[in-house]
Structures are given as C-alpha cells and as structure tokens.
Scaffold this motif. Structure first.
Motif, PDB file in Angstrom:
ATOM      1  N   ASN A 141      -6.054  -3.472  -3.721  1.00 37.26           N
ATOM      2  CA  ASN A 141      -6.452  -2.029  -3.261  1.00 37.26           C
ATOM      3  C   ASN A 141      -6.057  -0.832  -4.083  1.00 37.26           C
ATOM      4  O   ASN A 141      -5.259  -1.167  -5.085  1.00 37.26           O
ATOM      5  N   GLY A 142      -6.727   0.216  -3.990  1.00 35.22           N
ATOM      6  CA  GLY A 142      -6.250   1.286  -4.746  1.00 35.22           C
ATOM      7  C   GLY A 142      -5.239   1.791  -4.917  1.00 35.22           C
ATOM      8  O   GLY A 142      -4.803   2.423  -5.875  1.00 35.22           O
ATOM      9  N   CYS A 146      -7.015   9.739  -8.433  1.00 37.52           N
ATOM     10  CA  CYS A 146      -7.116   8.192  -8.126  1.00 37.52           C
ATOM     11  C   CYS A 146      -7.041   7.290  -9.442  1.00 37.52           C
ATOM     12  O   CYS A 146      -6.878   7.744 -10.433  1.00 37.52           O
ATOM     13  N   PHE A 147      -7.250   5.947  -9.144  1.00 37.08           N
ATOM     14  CA  PHE A 147      -6.679   5.089 -10.099  1.00 37.08           C
ATOM     15  C   PHE A 147      -7.675   5.147 -11.321  1.00 37.08           C
ATOM     16  O   PHE A 147      -7.197   5.083 -12.371  1.00 37.08           O
ATOM     17  N   ASP A 148      -8.916   5.487 -11.155  1.00 39.11           N
ATOM     18  CA  ASP A 148      -9.757   5.424 -12.234  1.00 39.11           C
ATOM     19  C   ASP A 148      -9.587   6.521 -13.166  1.00 39.11           C
ATOM     20  O   ASP A 148      -9.664   6.613 -14.343  1.00 39.11           O
ATOM     21  N   GLU A 197      -8.546   6.271  -0.198  1.00 40.71           N
ATOM     22  CA  GLU A 197      -9.229   4.903  -0.469  1.00 40.71           C
ATOM     23  C   GLU A 197      -8.611   4.428   1.008  1.00 40.71           C
ATOM     24  O   GLU A 197      -9.158   3.005   1.359  1.00 40.71           O
ATOM     25  N   LYS A 243      -3.215  -0.379  -7.398  1.00 39.30           N
ATOM     26  CA  LYS A 243      -3.682  -0.410  -8.841  1.00 39.30           C
ATOM     27  C   LYS A 243      -3.073   1.293  -9.138  1.00 39.30           C
ATOM     28  O   LYS A 243      -2.497   0.964 -10.504  1.00 39.30           O
ATOM     29  N   LEU A 244      -3.120   2.228  -8.390  1.00 40.33           N
ATOM     30  CA  LEU A 244      -2.726   3.347  -8.688  1.00 40.33           C
ATOM     31  C   LEU A 244      -1.008   3.232  -9.029  1.00 40.33           C
ATOM     32  O   LEU A 244      -0.673   3.844 -10.212  1.00 40.33           O
ATOM     33  N   LYS A 288       0.924  -1.240  -0.074  1.00 40.12           N
ATOM     34  CA  LYS A 288      -0.189  -0.009   0.112  1.00 40.12           C
ATOM     35  C   LYS A 288       0.746   1.101  -0.056  1.00 40.12           C
ATOM     36  O   LYS A 288       0.819   2.086  -1.067  1.00 40.12           O
TER      37      LYS A 288
END
Length: 838
Positions: free
Chosen positions: A220-221, A745-747, A682, A224-225, A181
């Motif tokens: 977890n976010g 964020c990731f998205d 997140e 992914k990021l 993380k």
C-alpha cells in the motif's frame, strides 16, 4: 451459557509472581505521580533498565519491555510527551508490557509482575495491556507516530540503532520488512534471502554501498512512503552512499552497477517471491466483530470460576463494582474489568486470570489482553457498550442539581461556522438554513420535484432527495437522500442514482449525506426551520400536475425538539396511549388544532409545537384536558408519564478508523490521537462522531459490525478530500486548509530521492495495460509450466502469461506485455505453446 473453572494448567508461568507485594523497583520511583509522561524500560538480567529517549521505538525480538504512558484524558501521548504536573484534571495511565517473539519465559515473567508493581505504585488505577510482537494494539502503535523498529536478538552492549556496524571489516547486510498503514513497523528478517519476500510489502536491503528499496506490487501507498522515509533515515545513520528503488518483477531493469551489488545478496536466478501474505481467516470466520460476551468471575474455595452472563450488545449496568468481569471479544481482544470493591488479590491477578481464560478458550496465544479498573476505563473499552456515563459526573449533577451546558445558537451565517469549526462540529450545523433548497420525491424510477409550499411534508413510505446550496467562499452544496422507514429498496437505489447524477453535474464537490427517518441531523432539520413533518404512508395523492401531494387533515403529531435545528414532528396513532408526558403533541381534526403539553415538557418545546398548527389552536395542559379532547382521541387511556433524564454520555468523543475489506471481510483499525495528517489520500477513513458517521464508503458495514449494537440508521456523510465541511474539520484539533497541497505521495518522494523530474514509468509505453498486467499475482516460470491440475486455483490456465513477472515475460517472449497484447490471437497462442505456457 458457559461456566468453567480455571486450573493451574491454564495459567502462564510468567504470571506466577504477578502479585503486588508493596515493593517498588527503584527505576519506577523516578516516575513522578500526577504528571504526564512517557517511559520505556527493558528487562535485562531480571532487572528493569530504563531506555534513553533516543532509543524509544527500537525493540529487540529477544527482549521484553514495559511501556508507560500518562496523559490527560483524551489527550495524545507518545515519544515526544514531556513530564508536566497536572492539577485539577484527571490523568489516565496505561502500562503495556511488550513481549518479543523470541523473548525468554523468565523475561516475560519479570515484565508481567513488574507491570503489577508499577501499577501499585501509581495507585492501582492504570490500564494494563499485554502486547505481543506483530499484534500490537492501536493505542501502543499510536505512541510512535513515525513507526518503530523490531530488530533480531537482544539489546546489544554497543551498536548503532540499525543493529549492524558499517565498516570494512564488521559489515553484515540486513533485510528489513516494512509493514503497516498508520504507524508502519520496520522488522529485521532472519537473513537476506528471497524466502522472506512477498509482493504485499516493502523491503529494505541494507548493503555496504547501497540501500535498496524493494517495492512489492501489492504494497500500500503508506508502506511505500514510510519505507522511503526510513531508507532516507538509514542512509543518514549509516553513511551509505545512495538509495536505489527496485520494483517487484522489474529487477532486471536495475542499472548494471547497482544490479551487480544487488545480486551479491539476492541472486536473480534464485528469485522466488510469494504473493501477498495471506491472512488466516479460519479463526476470523468463527469470530465476527459484532460478537461479544460477558462473563462474571468469582474466586471461591480456591477455584477461580468464570460464568457466562450474556452476549452483546452490552450495557454499562451489566457490570457490578463488587465483582470482576471478562469481556470476551474473541480474537479482537479480551478485557478484564475489575470492580472498585474487588479484593486486592483479584485486582493484582486479573491479568493472570484473563490469560488463563484465553488458554481455556483455545484462542491464539497472541490474543490481546487488557485489564481496566472501575472508574478509569479507556475510551476503547467504553465503546464496547451501547452507552457509557461517567458515574462520578452523574452523581455530582444529582447532588448539585446542575445541568449540562448547552450551546446557545442564535442567528449566524456560514462564515462563522467556517471560522469556528469546533462549534460547527459540536452542533453539526453549517449555517442558519437560509440557503437555496430543492426537493424531489422518488416515485419508482422517476424523481418528481416538490413545490416550495409543500417543503417539509414527508411520508414514511417514500424517499426524498434534498439539494441545499449556500454561500461560503463560493457556492457550497449538500445532497441529502432521506429514506422513510417503510421505503422500498428500489426507490432508495433510485434516490442514490439521482444524487450521483447531480453530484457529477456539479463536478463531484457536493457533500453526500444518507439520512434515515428518525435520525435526521441538525443541519437537515435547520433547512426546514424546525417544521419537518413525517406522515404515514406514501405521498401518492396528487393534483393534476402530479407534483403537489395532499397532506392529511386528521392526525396526531408527536413533536420532538426545542429549537429550529432539532425539531421534527412524526405522525402517531390518534389514541391517548400515544401521548407522553415528556413531549408536546399536536392534534388536528379538520381545521381544529390542539397543542397538548406534557407535564415534563418545557416552554421551548411548547413554542416549537405551535409551528405545526394553524393560526387558531387551543393549548391543552396535561391534567386539565377538556372532555372533547379525550373524545377526539377515542377516550382517555394510560400513557407514559415517567420523566426522562438526560445524562451526559461519555461516548461522544470522536474516533478515527482506517477501513479496508480483506477477502470480503470488513476491517476497521482505530487511529488513536488522530490529527489531519492521518487522513492519507490513498486510504479510506471513517470518523465516528457518535451521532454522525463521516466516511468515504463502507460506513454501513462498520455500523453493522459494531459490538455495541449501533443504530444502522445513524446519518452517514460522504466527505471528499479538499471539500471537507466545518462539521467534519472541527473534530480535528487543528486543520490546515493547505495541507493537501503540501502532502508528498510516494511517487513524488521517490522522484526526489532518485533525482528525477517526472513520475517513474518502469519502462511502460502503455501504462494502463501494464498496470492491468501487474495486478495479477506472479509465480515462477517452472510453476506455471506445470500441468493444469497442479496449478494454483488462482491461476487461469488459459492465460498463464499474465502470472509471469515483467522480467520473465520479456525474457520468454522477447517483448513487453503491451506489444504481446496487440498481436493476433493465433500468434499469441503460438508463442505461448513454444514457451510451454499453453
């Protein structure tokens, strides 16, 4: 209590030469003493070879490394640290030797004894850390703010950073796993194969034409990021044409050209993805975070004996500078503390003996081992004790007769505290308490509002709700839930419920603070202008309206504090034994008041005590009490007269933790050298400011499991993103109020990479129902068609369809889950029978 000897079989061969001979490797002589700095060396052909700065953060699992970090105490250190001489301030040194999973014993041995050599060159005060691949300490990870990479094999003579060459003749595909993380690690896998995949991580597949980012359902976010940013970096390094995202279970949805390239390396007919990696809790169940033991070490007649002294909580006074001690925190880490007067052999062989202890106790081989020196302990070691005082500072104050500096608080407003958040953080004050206050007492399931003339009168068997509003760039709100030490659980729950109702009415922007009697924060006391009084019992004696509780008329109050923001009064037994020479007390009998001033109390304490009396009172000095005073207390008796000394506690430095619950087990991973950027939206983060805990949730579990035996009554403040008060932001070296709006964020980053304008939808027409479907662990179709007794115990045999991947579901039922869900039950059953899933 255990006592045992360490024998030759208990030691690692790697440490047989771990004795300081006085020789210093030429590579270490280039490290300037008394200067900040960060250096990494690898072991090559039994020699120490420095890495170039642009190679920092790249490790090979077949190698061993030495990492050196020097900084001013409490200051960050890492890959961007520059060499700078420091004068007149203390430096702290950390030496880590990192061992890859495939490193040879001779390499790890050289890393071990070269660490001792470097420590000797620096004067023998460095903290030594043994790090193993996949089990790196939080401090080690903090050096690499952008994460680090672990590649397969040993350091090559010539290669690109990613461990392969991109051209027509030499290219080999590479699979990386991105995990973690705070400072995620990119780990090269043995091969490009489905057998390495699990739904809890993100994987990068580096091919000749495309970098695929495979996103696990349960990743977890942050992972992914970070994986996306790493893919962007790899794209630049390798000149690969593009990045393609692949969602776990939606591989068939990849566009045709990209799917062809993907299947060259990962054929979809061989797809088999394991659920999230399961943490082995067998050892964790035996070892609780709060479990800690102290052992004394002795070397007599050639035998190294380890004797257990006590279990936690531990005191600093348990350590003796003449000896060596081991702090056994089990799988959470082993610490060996070397006293200043321990001999050179004990000092240089401390790590060797600690490793022998690990083997003797049959702890996992990767258990973290750290050696600390008396007088140069890092903060993470000090935090294992109830309190820790810097001996040299305490000694200096005793000699010079100096006192610690106190901040003088005069009249101020909220704007001042927002402009000076460091002052707000240190004092834990938001304003002068002149805002608007409303107060309720919880009576069973009812909240009864208290009239203003009764503000400040609390009872220790009751619960109260305090709503405080003040102006600062708009209206600000704080909701305090105050619990007496004898309050009932039912009324405590009701207080939380009432606070949540008010918070919802205000739009969820309030600061929620849990307060336990005796641990009231400064701002809470400031609201009552230093007149908070806690009486015994319940405030059940009321007038006809049921609102105004009657206060006692005969009592003895113990007054603590010297200013409006730290003063409170607590009712104690009306006996002479309740007195204490370090404080002032107020005795009331009907309308008569006495202020008793102890010999060791101050004038400021005396002035605050007067606020708890009527207009007329009699001042009584210790030693000059009239006989009637003793008679009112039931006769003269002995009481505490020893003077209390207030020394600076070295544990007031704030610490930040990333918190999570795994299989109902609490986990708190420390974030070293933290900044505002570590507060990822997140995540759930906990800021331990010693006297106050700031967190979104799970703070109580953190206090309960702290090995230092922390007071579970410590005030807990729930901080919400975007509404952080200065008593929180002041603990961060710099705070950007606009940072949240700039955070990607990731998205959002994925959309940028893919060149799309809107958030991805993975072809869902009903996002929530598909999200619910994706929450279930996924299994191969063949496994789900097995008889019930052969199914995983996590699979509901009546709803096997939920454990299919999206692609398998569409292939079998010729529709999406949303459409299937809307079919009649009989039709669903019929389709499941045909598919062999009923």
């Amino acid at each position: 209590m255990q006592s045992f000897d360490l024998h030759q079989v208990d030691y690692d061969e790697a440490y047989t030469n771990g004795v300081n001979t006085g020789n210093v490797d030429a590579a270490f002589k280039k490290v300037p003493k008394n200067s900040t700095g960060f250096h990494i060396w690898r072991i090559s052909n039994m020699n120490v070879v420095p890495l170039a700065r642009d190679q920092y953060g790249i490790f090979y699992d077949g190698d061993s490394y030495i990492v050196y970090a020097a900084s001013q105490s409490g200051q960050p250190c890492g890959t961007d640290t520059v060499c700078r001489e420091i004068r007149g301030a203390q430096l702290e040194y950390h030496i880590h030797f990192w061992l890859g999973n495939a490193t040879a014993a001779d390499k790890s041995g050289v890393a071990a004894y070269k660490t001792v050599e470097l420590d000797g060159y620096l004067g023998g005060t460095a903290t030594q850390h043994r790090e193993t691949q996949g089990n790196e300490s939080a401090r080690f990870k903090s050096y690499f703010k952008n994460g680090f990479r672990i590649l397969k094999g040993t350091w090559p003579t010539s290669t690109s950073d990613h461990g392969t060459t991109i051209n027509n003749t030499e290219f080999h595909p590479v699979l990386y796993k991105v995990k973690g993380k705070r400072n995620p690690v990119m780990i090269q896998q043995q091969s490009v194969s489905w057998k390495h995949f699990n739904s809890g991580d993100v994987f990068l597949i580096l091919t000749e034409k495309i970098i695929f980012v495979w996103v696990g359902r349960a990743a977890n976010g942050i992972e992914k990021l970070h994986a996306t940013k790493t893919a962007m970096q790899l794209k630049t390094e390798t000149n690969v044409a593009k990045i393609v995202f692949v969602d776990d279970g939606y591989e068939q949805s990849i566009q045709n050209e990209d799917k062809v390239e993907f299947q060259k390396y990962l054929p979809l007919n061989q797809r088999h993805v394991l659920p999230s990696e399961q943490i082995d809790d067998e050892t964790a169940e035996k070892q609780h975070r709060s479990d800690i033991r102290l052992y004394r070490c002795s070397d007599n007649s050639g035998k190294y004996r380890v004797t257990e002294l006590k279990s936690g909580p531990l005191m600093q006074s348990d350590l003796d500078s003449d000896d060596v001690f081991i702090l056994d925190h089990g799988t959470f880490g082993i610490w060996v503390w070397v006293g200043k007067r321990a001999n050179d052999k004990e000092r240089s062989e401390a790590m060797r003996n600690a490793r022998g202890f690990v083997k003797k106790k049959k702890y996992p081989n990767e258990t973290t081992v750290t050696r600390v020196i008396d007088g140069a302990e890092p903060i993470e070691f000090k935090m294992l004790f109830i309190s820790w005082k810097n001996k040299e500072i305490v000694k200096s104050k005793a000699i010079n007769g100096t006192k610690s500096t106190k901040i003088a608080i005069t009249k101020f407003d909220a704007n001042l505290m927002y402009d000076r958040p460091t002052l707000a953080a240190e004092t834990q004050l938001l304003d002068d308490g002149s805002g608007t206050t409303r107060l309720w007492r919880i009576n069973k399931k009812e909240a009864i509002e208290i009239s203003k003339e009764k503000f400040g009168n609390f009872f220790n068997s009751d619960c109260y709700l305090v709503w405080y509003s003040y102006q600062n760039h708009g209206q600000r709100h704080i909701l305090y839930t105050w619990f007496g030490l004898h309050a009932t659980p039912e009324e405590m729950t009701q207080a939380f419920t009432k606070a949540a109702e008010i918070d919802n009415e205000l739009g969820g922007i309030t600061l929620l603070v849990r307060v336990i009697q005796g641990r009231e924060p400064c701002q809470f006391l400031q609201i009552f202008k230093g007149k908070l009084t806690v009486f015994r019992g319940k405030g059940i004696d009321c007038d006809d309206t049921g609102r105004n509780s009657k206060t006692p008329t005969n009592y003895l109050l113990h007054i603590q504090g010297s200013a409006s923001y730290n003063t409170k009064a607590t009712q104690v037994a009306t006996k002479a034994t309740s007195l204490n020479s370090n404080y002032c007390f107020v005795l009331r009998k009907l309308k008569r008041y006495y202020v008793w001033s102890g010999l060791n109390s101050t004038g400021d304490q005396r002035e605050m005590a007067k606020h708890f009396t009527g207009k007329d009172f009699e001042l009584v000095l210790e030693g000059k009490e009239p006989q009637e005073f003793w008679e009112l207390l039931g006769g003269k008796q002995t009481f505490v007269t020893n003077k209390i000394t207030q020394d600076d506690d070295d544990l007031k430095n704030p610490r930040l933790f990333n918190c999570s619950m795994l299989k109902d087990k609490f986990k708190a991973e420390e974030v070293f050298n933290f900044s505002q950027t570590d507060l990822i939206p997140e995540d759930v983060m906990l800021l331990d400011a010693s006297s106050t805990i700031f967190i979104f949730e799970m703070a109580l579990e953190y206090l309960r499991t702290d090995p230092a035996g922390r007071d579970v009554n410590t005030p807990i403040v729930q901080v919400k993103q975007g509404n952080e008060p200065p008593i929180f932001t002041g603990f961060f070296k710099s705070w950007d109020k606009n940072w949240w709006t700039e955070h990607v964020c990731f998205d959002e980053l994925r959309c940028q990479v893919e060149g799309t304008a809107t958030k991805r939808d993975v072809n869902n027409e009903n996002g929530k129902e598909e999200d619910d479907f994706d929450k279930f662990e996924k299994y191969p179709v063949s496994m789900l068609r097995e008889p019930t007794d052969k199914l995983s115990n996590k699979v509901d045999p009546l709803q096997k369809e939920l454990y299919l991947t999206h692609d398998d579901f569409v292939f079998i039922f010729k529709m999406k889950y949303h459409d299937f869900k809307n079919l009649p039950k009989w039709k669903q059953q019929e389709l499941k029978k045909k598919a062999g899933l009923f």
